[in-house]
Structures are given as C-alpha cells and as structure tokens.
Design an enzyme around this catalytic site. Sequence first.
Site, PDB file in Angstrom:
ATOM      1  N   SER A  33       0.888  -1.009   0.053  1.00  0.00           N
ATOM      2  CA  SER A  33      -0.275   0.006  -0.310  1.00  0.00           C
ATOM      3  C   SER A  33       0.418   1.551  -0.268  1.00  0.00           C
ATOM      4  O   SER A  33       2.310   1.557   0.007  1.00  0.00           O
ATOM      5  CB  SER A  33      -0.462  -0.123   1.217  1.00  0.00           C
ATOM      6  OG  SER A  33      -0.944  -1.248   1.650  1.00  0.00           O
TER       7      SER A  33
HETATM    8  N1  SAM Z   1       0.105  -5.010   3.708  1.00  0.00           N
HETATM    9  C1  SAM Z   1       0.042  -4.997   2.224  1.00  0.00           C
HETATM   10  C2  SAM Z   1       2.134  -4.596   2.702  1.00  0.00           C
HETATM   11  O1  SAM Z   1       2.030  -4.351   4.075  1.00  0.00           O
HETATM   12  O2  SAM Z   1       1.996  -5.442   1.432  1.00  0.00           O
HETATM   13  C3  SAM Z   1      -0.333  -4.874   1.711  1.00  0.00           C
HETATM   14  C4  SAM Z   1      -1.426  -5.360   1.068  1.00  0.00           C
HETATM   15  S1  SAM Z   1      -2.730  -5.403  -0.134  1.00  0.00           S
HETATM   16  C5  SAM Z   1      -2.938  -4.419  -0.420  1.00  0.00           C
HETATM   17  C6  SAM Z   1      -3.178  -6.646  -0.334  1.00  0.00           C
HETATM   18  C7  SAM Z   1      -3.003  -8.550   0.391  1.00  0.00           C
HETATM   19  O3  SAM Z   1      -4.777  -9.242   1.117  1.00  0.00           O
HETATM   20  C8  SAM Z   1      -2.914  -9.260  -0.318  1.00  0.00           C
HETATM   21  O4  SAM Z   1      -2.236  -9.686  -0.655  1.00  0.00           O
HETATM   22  C9  SAM Z   1      -3.880 -10.125  -1.020  1.00  0.00           C
HETATM   23  O5  SAM Z   1      -3.697 -11.701  -1.311  1.00  0.00           O
HETATM   24  C10 SAM Z   1      -4.625 -10.197   0.486  1.00  0.00           C
HETATM   25  N2  SAM Z   1      -5.722 -10.218   0.198  1.00  0.00           N
HETATM   26  C11 SAM Z   1      -6.622 -10.559  -0.133  1.00  0.00           C
HETATM   27  N3  SAM Z   1      -7.752 -11.609  -0.204  1.00  0.00           N
HETATM   28  C12 SAM Z   1      -7.319 -12.274   1.041  1.00  0.00           C
HETATM   29  C13 SAM Z   1      -8.596 -12.535   2.174  1.00  0.00           C
HETATM   30  N4  SAM Z   1      -9.856 -13.066   2.338  1.00  0.00           N
HETATM   31  N5  SAM Z   1      -7.474 -13.203   3.244  1.00  0.00           N
HETATM   32  C14 SAM Z   1      -6.017 -12.962   3.011  1.00  0.00           C
HETATM   33  N6  SAM Z   1      -5.738 -11.904   2.937  1.00  0.00           N
HETATM   34  C15 SAM Z   1      -6.157 -11.355   1.670  1.00  0.00           C
END
Ligand code: SAM
Length: 222
Positions: free
Chosen positions: A69
């Site tokens: 993000s």
């Molecule tokens: N917090 C992260 C970082 O610091 O790099 C960025 C997060 S990225 C915007 C969103 C993440 O949420 C992705 O890696 C995606 O695979 C994960 N994601 C989406 N749906 C999810 C779920 N139901 N449970 C866990 N992770 C999920």
Amino acid sequence: MAAKEAGTIAYEVLRDRMVQEQIESRGIRDRRLLKVMRDTPRHAFVPDDRRDSAYWDMPVPIEHGQTISQPYMVALMTELLRLTGDETVLDVGTGSGYQAAILAQLARRVVSIERIPELARTAAERLAALGFTNVEVVVADGSAGWPESAPYHAILVAAGAPDIPEPLIAQLAPGGRLVVPVGSGGTQVLTAVQTLPDGTRMTETHGPCVFVPLIGEHGWKH
Ligand code: SAM
C-alpha cells in the site's frame, strides 16, 4: 565510503523525505508511528526491480498481482488504530509484510493473515531476516478473521471488502478498533469501527481509497 553504506544512507534520506512530504504534511501526528516509518526499510519489502519506487507516493506492485500500500495509507490506517504498545493486532492481507512490520513495532504481537501461500512465505522469511520475533504469519481466509488468537485490540484490513466482515467485529476485544476499506467496484471508503463496552459500535469514515479486493467467504467471492 562503501557502496552498501552509501546506498543505506540514500534510503534513509528517501524515507525521511517520504515521512515529511507524504505523511506529516497530510496531518499524521503520532510521533511513535512517524519514527517507525522513518526507521523501517520499505525497499526491503518490494521486488528487487521495484526498489527505486519503494518510497514513492503510491502503492507499488508486488508478486502475484498484489500491491504494497501507499505509505500514507499505511500511516493513516495505523494511526486510526491508536496503538499504545501492549496490543494484539490482526493484520489481514500480509502481502509484502511491510504493514505487519510497522504494526509489530507499535504493538505487542501481530498475527498477519494472507490467502496466497507464496506471499505469506516470502513475507515471513523477510520479517524473520529483519529480526521481527512478534509477528506470526498464517495462510487462511482473513475475511473470517483468525479466531485462534482472538480477541484482538485492533484489526487492520488491507484489502477492499463489500461490507464490514462480521467475524472481524466478533473477534474484536471490547473497546477494540477495526479499520477496513469498504465499497463495491474499484474504490472504497476507509471505514473505522470501534466496539464500545456496552456492545454497541461506533463507525466513522475517512475518505476514499483504492485497494485490491478482499477475496473470501466474508469478502468478494472471486
Ligand atoms: N499489507 C500489505 C503490505 O504491507 O504489503 C499489502 C496488502 S495488499 C494491498 C492486499 C493483500 O490482501 C494481498 O496480498 C492479497 O492476497 C490479500 N488478501 C486478499 N483477500 C484476502 C483474504 N481473504 N485473506 C487474506 N489475505 C487476503
């Protein structure tokens, strides 16, 4: 000066500028958070060929079509949790592990949950290599939370949900705070929820944001 030292100093300068120009200037005031964002090597959380853009004012693509993000969004969501240092925090959407690293320096313990096993493995290895011992990375559907370690004083969801996932509310301790992007389509509204001791909840919104979808039982179905 050795090339590595010069590189390290260059990243420190970029981080300092990132904090001043992107974060403090937009109103983030939490001194502990600002220090942690100055100290944490964000470039170590992006793919090698993206290191140049690690401190830019935008999300950066990582593996598996996901993103780390935007720095300001990390700061805003973290500040909304009002951490004091003694909390257990659930971080939904580990991605690169950067958000978990920020939370780990502001709370006692972080459980970080990711649905894509390869991302979870890389993030866990990265966090261990950087010396973090208070983050546990688990592979599961974070839209259902992680009841094994509940209740949480704070929950941060870094993916866009169609609605506030009810299991996350259920896993909040009384007085706990949840921050989650909510909305359909490509944009969401950053939504903060606090549970009150009498069981009611207070909800506030903090403007538009754009996240990849939260995919799961209590998120988007695909
Ligand atoms: N917090 C992260 C970082 O610091 O790099 C960025 C997060 S990225 C915007 C969103 C993440 O949420 C992705 O890696 C995606 O695979 C994960 N994601 C989406 N749906 C999810 C779920 N139901 N449970 C866990 N992770 C999920």
